[in-house]
Design a protein around this motif. Sequence first.
Motif, PDB file in Angstrom:
ATOM      1  N   ASP A 164     -29.481  25.581   3.394  1.00 45.22           N
ATOM      2  CA  ASP A 164     -30.342  25.987   4.511  1.00 45.22           C
ATOM      3  C   ASP A 164     -29.937  27.326   5.121  1.00 45.22           C
ATOM      4  N   SER A 165     -30.948  28.072   5.536  1.00 45.46           N
ATOM      5  CA  SER A 165     -30.751  29.291   6.315  1.00 45.46           C
ATOM      6  C   SER A 165     -31.060  28.980   7.775  1.00 45.46           C
ATOM      7  N   VAL A 166     -30.242  29.538   8.680  1.00 46.08           N
ATOM      8  CA  VAL A 166     -30.303  29.163  10.093  1.00 46.08           C
ATOM      9  C   VAL A 166     -30.318  30.417  10.965  1.00 46.08           C
ATOM     10  N   VAL A 167     -31.192  30.429  11.972  1.00 49.63           N
ATOM     11  CA  VAL A 167     -31.179  31.453  13.010  1.00 49.63           C
ATOM     12  C   VAL A 167     -30.842  30.776  14.324  1.00 49.63           C
ATOM     13  N   VAL A 168     -29.842  31.322  15.043  1.00 52.15           N
ATOM     14  CA  VAL A 168     -29.464  30.811  16.367  1.00 52.15           C
ATOM     15  C   VAL A 168     -29.814  31.888  17.386  1.00 52.15           C
ATOM     16  N   PHE A 229     -37.054  31.022   7.815  1.00 48.89           N
ATOM     17  CA  PHE A 229     -35.816  30.245   7.853  1.00 48.89           C
ATOM     18  C   PHE A 229     -36.067  28.736   7.895  1.00 48.89           C
ATOM     19  N   ASP A 230     -35.047  28.013   7.446  1.00 47.96           N
ATOM     20  CA  ASP A 230     -35.144  26.553   7.409  1.00 47.96           C
ATOM     21  C   ASP A 230     -34.932  25.926   8.787  1.00 47.96           C
ATOM     22  N   ILE A 231     -34.030  26.526   9.582  1.00 46.42           N
ATOM     23  CA  ILE A 231     -33.726  25.987  10.907  1.00 46.42           C
ATOM     24  C   ILE A 231     -33.643  27.139  11.897  1.00 46.42           C
ATOM     25  N   ALA A 243     -39.000  31.425  17.772  1.00 48.62           N
ATOM     26  CA  ALA A 243     -38.698  30.421  16.751  1.00 48.62           C
ATOM     27  C   ALA A 243     -39.923  30.136  15.889  1.00 48.62           C
ATOM     28  N   LEU A 244     -41.096  30.093  16.508  1.00 46.83           N
ATOM     29  CA  LEU A 244     -42.318  29.809  15.758  1.00 46.83           C
ATOM     30  C   LEU A 244     -42.631  30.932  14.767  1.00 46.83           C
ATOM     31  N   GLU A 245     -42.218  32.155  15.084  1.00 39.37           N
ATOM     32  CA  GLU A 245     -42.435  33.274  14.168  1.00 39.37           C
ATOM     33  C   GLU A 245     -41.474  33.249  12.993  1.00 39.37           C
ATOM     34  N   LEU A 246     -40.297  32.674  13.206  1.00 39.58           N
ATOM     35  CA  LEU A 246     -39.237  32.739  12.194  1.00 39.58           C
ATOM     36  C   LEU A 246     -39.145  31.504  11.309  1.00 39.58           C
ATOM     37  N   ILE A 247     -39.783  30.404  11.701  1.00 43.63           N
ATOM     38  CA  ILE A 247     -39.588  29.154  10.981  1.00 43.63           C
ATOM     39  C   ILE A 247     -40.448  29.090   9.715  1.00 43.63           C
ATOM     40  N   GLY A 248     -39.836  28.613   8.641  1.00 47.69           N
ATOM     41  CA  GLY A 248     -40.537  28.496   7.370  1.00 47.69           C
ATOM     42  C   GLY A 248     -41.174  27.136   7.171  1.00 47.69           C
ATOM     43  N   LYS A 249     -41.880  26.979   6.078  1.00 45.26           N
ATOM     44  CA  LYS A 249     -42.522  25.704   5.767  1.00 45.26           C
ATOM     45  C   LYS A 249     -41.458  24.626   5.568  1.00 45.26           C
ATOM     46  N   GLY A 250     -41.728  23.468   6.162  1.00 39.95           N
ATOM     47  CA  GLY A 250     -40.762  22.380   6.091  1.00 39.95           C
ATOM     48  C   GLY A 250     -39.564  22.585   6.989  1.00 39.95           C
ATOM     49  N   GLY A 251     -39.620  23.610   7.852  1.00 43.20           N
ATOM     50  CA  GLY A 251     -38.481  23.942   8.710  1.00 43.20           C
ATOM     51  C   GLY A 251     -38.374  23.073   9.947  1.00 43.20           C
ATOM     52  N   ARG A 252     -37.231  23.227  10.622  1.00 45.37           N
ATOM     53  CA  ARG A 252     -36.967  22.441  11.829  1.00 45.37           C
ATOM     54  C   ARG A 252     -36.568  23.381  12.960  1.00 45.37           C
ATOM     55  N   ILE A 253     -37.229  23.227  14.104  1.00 50.17           N
ATOM     56  CA  ILE A 253     -36.933  24.017  15.294  1.00 50.17           C
ATOM     57  C   ILE A 253     -36.174  23.126  16.279  1.00 50.17           C
ATOM     58  N   ILE A 272     -48.965  20.784  11.129  1.00 44.93           N
ATOM     59  CA  ILE A 272     -49.453  19.875  10.084  1.00 44.93           C
ATOM     60  C   ILE A 272     -49.447  20.566   8.727  1.00 44.93           C
ATOM     61  N   ASN A 273     -49.998  21.776   8.690  1.00 43.09           N
ATOM     62  CA  ASN A 273     -50.130  22.483   7.406  1.00 43.09           C
ATOM     63  C   ASN A 273     -48.791  22.936   6.840  1.00 43.09           C
ATOM     64  N   ASN A 274     -47.854  23.293   7.735  1.00 40.63           N
ATOM     65  CA  ASN A 274     -46.573  23.852   7.286  1.00 40.63           C
ATOM     66  C   ASN A 274     -45.423  22.852   7.312  1.00 40.63           C
ATOM     67  N   GLY A 275     -45.668  21.651   7.796  1.00 37.66           N
ATOM     68  CA  GLY A 275     -44.622  20.626   7.792  1.00 37.66           C
ATOM     69  C   GLY A 275     -43.440  20.953   8.675  1.00 37.66           C
ATOM     70  N   VAL A 276     -43.684  21.666   9.781  1.00 34.73           N
ATOM     71  CA  VAL A 276     -42.613  22.060  10.695  1.00 34.73           C
ATOM     72  C   VAL A 276     -42.361  20.951  11.716  1.00 34.73           C
ATOM     73  N   ASN A 277     -41.106  20.698  12.001  1.00 31.64           N
ATOM     74  CA  ASN A 277     -40.724  19.695  13.003  1.00 31.64           C
ATOM     75  C   ASN A 277     -39.945  20.337  14.127  1.00 31.64           C
ATOM     76  N   ILE A 278     -40.137  19.835  15.351  1.00 35.51           N
ATOM     77  CA  ILE A 278     -39.309  20.214  16.491  1.00 35.51           C
ATOM     78  C   ILE A 278     -38.370  19.054  16.774  1.00 35.51           C
ATOM     79  N   ILE A 279     -37.060  19.341  16.758  1.00 40.00           N
ATOM     80  CA  ILE A 279     -36.045  18.299  16.958  1.00 40.00           C
ATOM     81  C   ILE A 279     -35.673  18.271  18.433  1.00 40.00           C
ATOM     82  N   GLY A 280     -36.113  17.254  19.158  1.00 42.85           N
ATOM     83  CA  GLY A 280     -35.864  17.183  20.595  1.00 42.85           C
ATOM     84  C   GLY A 280     -34.853  16.130  20.976  1.00 42.85           C
ATOM     85  N   LYS A 281     -33.823  15.949  20.171  1.00 42.09           N
ATOM     86  CA  LYS A 281     -32.860  14.873  20.426  1.00 42.09           C
ATOM     87  C   LYS A 281     -31.455  15.395  20.688  1.00 42.09           C
TER      88      LYS A 281
END
Length: 343
Positions: A164-168, A229-231, A243-253, A272-281
């Motif tokens: 995975d590639s990650v942007v913080v 990016f993946d994350i 984050a929405l500009e940088l996230i790739g398909k199947g990525g997690r924000i 829905i189309n890009n399979g992006v998830n927001i992790i709020g935990k």
Amino acid sequence: MKALVYTAPKTVELMEMEEPNIQSDTQVKVKIYGSGICGTDLNVIKGKIFANKGTVIGHEGVGTVVEVGKWVRSVSVGDRVIVDPTQACGVCHYCRKSQFCYCENFEDHQVGMTIHGTFAEYYVGEEKYMYKIPNAMSWETAMLIEPLGCVLNTFLKAEIKPSDSVVVLGSGAIGSLCQLISKRLGRLTVGTEPDDYRRNFASNIADYVFDPADMSIESILALNDNRKFDIVVDCVGNQLHTALELIGKGGRIIPMGYNDQYEVSIRPTDFINNGVNIIGKVAVHQIVGMALEFAQSIPELEGLITSKVALEHYEQAFNETMGYHMRTGDPLPMTSVKSILVC
């Protein structure tokens, strides 16, 4: 005892308070060595997070056990311990599902906000919230275990992989910790930070660090073979649009920074189309034990602490991490990423 107390909106004072005593057979009394300054503490001072008037603030505390109730078995007098501040009622609907951070009575159990915290010489709490510190672990590393638990939990929930590639976004204390863990678990770690001091500090952790003022989306994508990016982790609290500009398909924000005034518009079809998830935990960690074990393989963790200040000089510690004077509001240079207060 000396304690740092929330006395009014945006106001804390060092006060003399009565030393707490054990009130039940399952409680433990701890002589506090020190506590880390968390973004939550800064937000209490900034007026962004509520605290009860008269409450001792602070929640990243470590210290030595000086007294135990008669039913306490897991720790003994003389043991060094970490106080787990993720506390709850234990009997509501969410607690019964082990989702303690969603406790229906959580407001009554927030260490350093609604119940007395660890910016004090002594702390008394339940045995179940005490974790022994390994003999080889320094006090300073131990003070990072609670925030490490938050970060580790978040990356585990995001199912980070070695590829995975990650942007913080943001390189304060939590951002730097995210970069450190990302370097351990992922393939590529990129950070951002506008402050010169923090950006220079982060450059020793992440693979690349950008000043947002000099950054273009294209320049970041170029580091990842022109792929998104993946994350993406927002450690600022107002960068979800980036984050929405940088996230790739199947990525997690992962939103980690706290700013309840910030809002962003989204198009559900993009998710829905890009399979992006927001992790709020992020807050639901309860993995202090796992973080303790993981930390023993990260000798560089202690290096994230950049300032160690006596409790009575708390203003200095807060000022150097906020970038402005906590009482006057006058701008100040950042001179610390992670400060701790010691008793």
